[in-house]
Structure formats: C-alpha cells, structure tokens
Write an enzyme that holds these catalytic residues in place. Structure first.
Site, PDB file in Angstrom:
ATOM      1  N   LYS A  46     -10.687 -58.910  13.021  1.00 50.51           N
ATOM      2  CA  LYS A  46     -10.882 -59.484  14.392  1.00 50.51           C
ATOM      3  C   LYS A  46      -9.878 -58.852  15.420  1.00 50.51           C
ATOM      4  O   LYS A  46     -10.195 -58.371  16.247  1.00 50.51           O
ATOM      5  CB  LYS A  46     -10.329 -61.055  14.182  1.00 50.51           C
ATOM      6  CG  LYS A  46     -11.331 -61.769  13.378  1.00 50.51           C
ATOM      7  CD  LYS A  46     -10.864 -63.229  13.520  1.00 50.51           C
ATOM      8  CE  LYS A  46      -9.304 -63.655  12.973  1.00 50.51           C
ATOM      9  NZ  LYS A  46      -9.313 -63.571  11.693  1.00 50.51           N
ATOM     10  N   ARG A 100      -0.131 -54.928   6.831  1.00 48.49           N
ATOM     11  CA  ARG A 100       0.077 -55.283   8.274  1.00 48.49           C
ATOM     12  C   ARG A 100       1.207 -55.342   8.830  1.00 48.49           C
ATOM     13  O   ARG A 100       2.119 -56.010   8.112  1.00 48.49           O
ATOM     14  CB  ARG A 100      -0.863 -56.630   8.439  1.00 48.49           C
ATOM     15  CG  ARG A 100      -0.878 -56.889   9.841  1.00 48.49           C
ATOM     16  CD  ARG A 100      -1.948 -57.940  10.364  1.00 48.49           C
ATOM     17  NE  ARG A 100      -2.051 -59.220   9.901  1.00 48.49           N
ATOM     18  CZ  ARG A 100      -2.820 -60.025  10.061  1.00 48.49           C
ATOM     19  NH1 ARG A 100      -4.112 -59.839  10.436  1.00 48.49           N
ATOM     20  NH2 ARG A 100      -2.809 -61.317   9.429  1.00 48.49           N
ATOM     21  N   ARG A 120       4.180 -59.916   9.800  1.00 52.74           N
ATOM     22  CA  ARG A 120       4.275 -61.374  10.169  1.00 52.74           C
ATOM     23  C   ARG A 120       4.796 -62.224   8.921  1.00 52.74           C
ATOM     24  O   ARG A 120       4.369 -62.002   7.777  1.00 52.74           O
ATOM     25  CB  ARG A 120       2.822 -61.636  10.385  1.00 52.74           C
ATOM     26  CG  ARG A 120       2.361 -61.305  11.898  1.00 52.74           C
ATOM     27  CD  ARG A 120       0.947 -61.568  12.102  1.00 52.74           C
ATOM     28  NE  ARG A 120       0.230 -62.762  11.512  1.00 52.74           N
ATOM     29  CZ  ARG A 120      -1.076 -63.188  11.661  1.00 52.74           C
ATOM     30  NH1 ARG A 120      -1.841 -62.088  12.325  1.00 52.74           N
ATOM     31  NH2 ARG A 120      -1.498 -64.155  11.223  1.00 52.74           N
ATOM     32  N   ARG A 171     -11.971 -72.402  14.928  1.00 50.56           N
ATOM     33  CA  ARG A 171     -11.923 -72.209  13.706  1.00 50.56           C
ATOM     34  C   ARG A 171     -12.521 -73.284  12.999  1.00 50.56           C
ATOM     35  O   ARG A 171     -12.253 -73.493  11.708  1.00 50.56           O
ATOM     36  CB  ARG A 171     -10.560 -72.012  13.337  1.00 50.56           C
ATOM     37  CG  ARG A 171      -9.985 -70.453  13.212  1.00 50.56           C
ATOM     38  CD  ARG A 171      -8.478 -70.362  12.771  1.00 50.56           C
ATOM     39  NE  ARG A 171      -7.991 -69.397  12.148  1.00 50.56           N
ATOM     40  CZ  ARG A 171      -7.760 -68.224  12.679  1.00 50.56           C
ATOM     41  NH1 ARG A 171      -7.488 -67.942  14.081  1.00 50.56           N
ATOM     42  NH2 ARG A 171      -7.146 -67.284  11.822  1.00 50.56           N
TER      43      ARG A 171
HETATM   44  P1  ADP Z   1      -7.544 -60.212  11.377  1.00 54.70           P
HETATM   45  O1  ADP Z   1      -6.969 -60.258  12.865  1.00 54.70           O
HETATM   46  O2  ADP Z   1      -9.057 -60.607  11.149  1.00 54.70           O
HETATM   47  O3  ADP Z   1      -6.563 -60.929  10.641  1.00 54.70           O
HETATM   48  P2  ADP Z   1      -6.607 -57.437  11.712  1.00 54.70           P
HETATM   49  O4  ADP Z   1      -7.597 -56.788  12.647  1.00 54.70           O
HETATM   50  O5  ADP Z   1      -5.276 -57.749  11.994  1.00 54.70           O
HETATM   51  O6  ADP Z   1      -7.575 -58.674  10.951  1.00 54.70           O
HETATM   52  O7  ADP Z   1      -6.498 -56.628  10.181  1.00 54.70           O
HETATM   53  C1  ADP Z   1      -5.671 -56.611   9.342  1.00 54.70           C
HETATM   54  C2  ADP Z   1      -5.071 -55.355   8.647  1.00 54.70           C
HETATM   55  O8  ADP Z   1      -6.010 -54.471   8.279  1.00 54.70           O
HETATM   56  C3  ADP Z   1      -4.328 -54.749   9.861  1.00 54.70           C
HETATM   57  O9  ADP Z   1      -3.299 -54.123   9.458  1.00 54.70           O
HETATM   58  C4  ADP Z   1      -5.434 -53.800  10.319  1.00 54.70           C
HETATM   59  O10 ADP Z   1      -4.930 -52.226  10.551  1.00 54.70           O
HETATM   60  C5  ADP Z   1      -6.265 -53.463   8.946  1.00 54.70           C
HETATM   61  N1  ADP Z   1      -7.573 -53.157   9.101  1.00 54.70           N
HETATM   62  C6  ADP Z   1      -8.497 -53.615   9.879  1.00 54.70           C
HETATM   63  N2  ADP Z   1      -9.800 -53.404  10.104  1.00 54.70           N
HETATM   64  C7  ADP Z   1      -9.608 -52.535   8.906  1.00 54.70           C
HETATM   65  C8  ADP Z   1     -10.725 -51.679   8.206  1.00 54.70           C
HETATM   66  N3  ADP Z   1     -11.874 -51.880   8.840  1.00 54.70           N
HETATM   67  N4  ADP Z   1     -10.162 -50.909   7.164  1.00 54.70           N
HETATM   68  C9  ADP Z   1      -9.140 -50.862   6.682  1.00 54.70           C
HETATM   69  N5  ADP Z   1      -8.037 -51.566   7.340  1.00 54.70           N
HETATM   70  C10 ADP Z   1      -8.338 -52.491   8.191  1.00 54.70           C
HETATM   71  P1  ADP Z   2      -5.434 -64.004  11.078  1.00 56.99           P
HETATM   72  O1  ADP Z   2      -5.358 -62.901  11.855  1.00 56.99           O
HETATM   73  O2  ADP Z   2      -4.634 -63.949   9.856  1.00 56.99           O
HETATM   74  O3  ADP Z   2      -6.777 -64.631  10.933  1.00 56.99           O
HETATM   75  P2  ADP Z   2      -4.391 -65.160  13.476  1.00 56.99           P
HETATM   76  O4  ADP Z   2      -3.624 -64.492  14.088  1.00 56.99           O
HETATM   77  O5  ADP Z   2      -5.662 -65.382  14.004  1.00 56.99           O
HETATM   78  O6  ADP Z   2      -4.571 -65.106  11.710  1.00 56.99           O
HETATM   79  O7  ADP Z   2      -3.912 -66.935  13.368  1.00 56.99           O
HETATM   80  C1  ADP Z   2      -2.492 -67.146  12.869  1.00 56.99           C
HETATM   81  C2  ADP Z   2      -2.438 -68.728  12.534  1.00 56.99           C
HETATM   82  O8  ADP Z   2      -2.503 -69.448  13.776  1.00 56.99           O
HETATM   83  C3  ADP Z   2      -3.452 -69.272  11.770  1.00 56.99           C
HETATM   84  O9  ADP Z   2      -3.384 -69.050  10.426  1.00 56.99           O
HETATM   85  C4  ADP Z   2      -3.538 -70.759  12.306  1.00 56.99           C
HETATM   86  O10 ADP Z   2      -2.554 -71.372  11.693  1.00 56.99           O
HETATM   87  C5  ADP Z   2      -3.158 -70.640  13.571  1.00 56.99           C
HETATM   88  N1  ADP Z   2      -4.472 -70.602  14.524  1.00 56.99           N
HETATM   89  C6  ADP Z   2      -4.837 -69.452  15.210  1.00 56.99           C
HETATM   90  N2  ADP Z   2      -6.016 -69.924  15.790  1.00 56.99           N
HETATM   91  C7  ADP Z   2      -6.256 -71.076  15.580  1.00 56.99           C
HETATM   92  C8  ADP Z   2      -7.319 -72.087  16.047  1.00 56.99           C
HETATM   93  N3  ADP Z   2      -8.330 -71.765  16.668  1.00 56.99           N
HETATM   94  N4  ADP Z   2      -7.209 -73.393  15.505  1.00 56.99           N
HETATM   95  C9  ADP Z   2      -5.933 -73.743  14.679  1.00 56.99           C
HETATM   96  N5  ADP Z   2      -4.911 -72.894  14.095  1.00 56.99           N
HETATM   97  C10 ADP Z   2      -4.875 -71.474  14.772  1.00 56.99           C
END
Ligand code: ADP
Ligand code: ADP
Ligand code: ZN
Length: 209
Positions: free
Chosen positions: A13, A120, A152, A86
C-alpha cells in the site's frame, strides 16, 4: 477522486498509493503515517494510540481513527487512502463522508509479506519507506536527507506482526465483500514486482490510456 487501498501488512500500500496519488493529483493519506507522526510528536492521543493499540499490533479504536480521517478529508479535493478503512464500521463512516470511486486490493502470500517486512525501514524525517521495492543507495541511509533509517517497532517483533495479520484476516478482509457488492473492487496480484503491480493498478482504474 477517492481511491482506497487494502492489503495485509507488507502488501505494498505504502509503495503504490503515493505514486498513484501523484499521478492523479490527489493527496496520499495514510492512517499509519498519521499515527506514527502523532506518536513521534509526543501528542497525548498519539501516545495512547501507540501504547494501547498499534504498538501491540491492535487496530486503534474507531472513535480515534474515524475523526482523524474525517478532519483530513474535509481539507482535500481527492485522496488515495492507505490503511483506511480497516473494518466495516470505518467503511460505513467513509461512505457517509465521501463517494469512494475505486478500491484496490493488493493480495499477497503471508510468507512474501513477512519477508518484505524484514527489510522494511523508514526515514522518520522524510516519511519515506525503504525496502525491497525502494532500496537506499547507501545501506541504512535515507537517499533524500542522508538521515538514519530505522525499522518500524511494529515490524521488529514477530508476535506483533502475527497480531496485525490476524487483525487483517478477521476485520479488514470483510471489506473485500463489502466493496465487491458495491461493484468498485479491483483485486491485484501484489506478489509481482512493484512496476508490474503499478501497471495492473493503472489498467484496473482505466488510467493506462
Ligand atoms: P504496506 O504499506 O502495505 O504495509 P509497503 O508498501 O510499506 O507495504 O511495503 C512493505 C515493504 O515491502 C517495503 O519495504 C517495500 O519496499 C517492499 N515492497 C513493496 N512492494 C513490493 C513489491 N512489489 N516487491 C517487493 N517488495 C515490495
Ligand atoms: P501496515 O503498513 O503494516 O499495513 P500501517 O502503517 O498502515 O501498517 O498501520 C500501522 C498500524 O496503525 C496498524 O497496525 C494499526 O494498529 C494502526 N492503524 C492504521 N490504520 C488504522 C485504521 N484505519 N484503523 C485502526 N488502526 C489503524
Ligand atoms: Zn530522510
């Protein structure tokens, strides 16, 4: 235009949403970024949200989350929402605030997501996420400000990661059916390389012409 991104942790995302936002001239709105920034800024609500909820891998309460998003959205013309909604209550609240034009779901195997989270890292100064999709030029150093990259906290603990996956499975996944019924769900294979994922997103949203 309002676009929503759904995925388990590590689904991509935060990698895809800002790029799409730039392309369509909308704002990237990440609730995870909002919560982490509030915590870093020592905001009392941000500290509570961390200590009791997101720092343990639990979703923050709707009573905190929904008003934060509502306030931001009121200031914006268009937005790409990353991490909101979510759960069903948040999706219903969002529908009362705006018309959601499209929902992108990035599906990914848990094994791939786990591997990605292990790489990450973020620059807290610039809010830039690094990892397999965006490698730093120098290890551990932000390309933009040369500051130190950190993992993180919620990515550094296997039990917290497991908890977040469970939250996705039991609460967020229900949104796939919710948006499928509305007819605006686009399911994308998030296991592919990042460029390919982006091309699929553009094609699904008919922005590739
Ligand atoms: P999310 O916001 O859904 O948790 P991120 O975009 O932060 O996911 O991606 C999680 C990790 O994976 C980051 O370190 C990112 O650089 C890496 N990543 C994201 N998309 C890809 C992909 N298509 N292939 C390989 N690594 C990816
Ligand atoms: P990820 O990239 O691993 O999907 P995010 O950065 O989007 O995680 O979110 C980190 C944390 O913040 C989540 O694990 C959750 O605890 C909290 N959080 C984020 N968005 C929401 C939401 N819409 N509702 C409730 N908690 C949230
Ligand atoms: Zn930086």
């Amino acid at each position: 235009m309002i676009v929503v991104f759904l995925s388990p942790p590590g689904g991509g995302k935060g990698t895809q949403a800002p790029r799409l936002a730039r392309q369509i001239g909308a704002e990237h709105l990440s609730t995870g970024v909002i919560f982490r920034s509030m915590y870093e800024a020592n905001d009392p609500l941000g500290i509570k949200a961390h200590d009791e909820y997101w720092g343990k891998g639990q979703l923050c309460p709707d009573g905190i989350t929904i008003p934060l998003v509502e306030k931001k959205l009121a200031e914006l013309e268009g937005a790409v929402l990353d991490g909101f909604p979510r759960n069903i209550a948040q999706a219903e609240a969002l529908d009362r605030m705006v018309k959601v034009d499209a929902v992108v779901s990035l599906s990914i195997t848990e094994q791939t997501a786990l591997e990605r989270l292990g790489y990450r890292a973020e620059c807290k100064a610039c809010n830039i996420t690094y990892g397999l999709a965006n490698k730093p030029l120098n290890k551990g150093e932000c390309n933009s400000c040369h500051g130190q990259l950190n993992m993180r906290n919620d990515d550094a603990d296997a039990a917290i990661i497991r908890q977040r996956f469970e939250q996705y499975e039991t609460k967020t996944k229900l949104l796939l059916e919710y948006y499928r019924k509305n007819g605006n769900l686009h399911e994308i294979d998030g296991n592919q390389d990042p460029e390919r994922v982006y091309v699929d997103i553009l094609r699904a949203l008919r922005l590739d012409a």
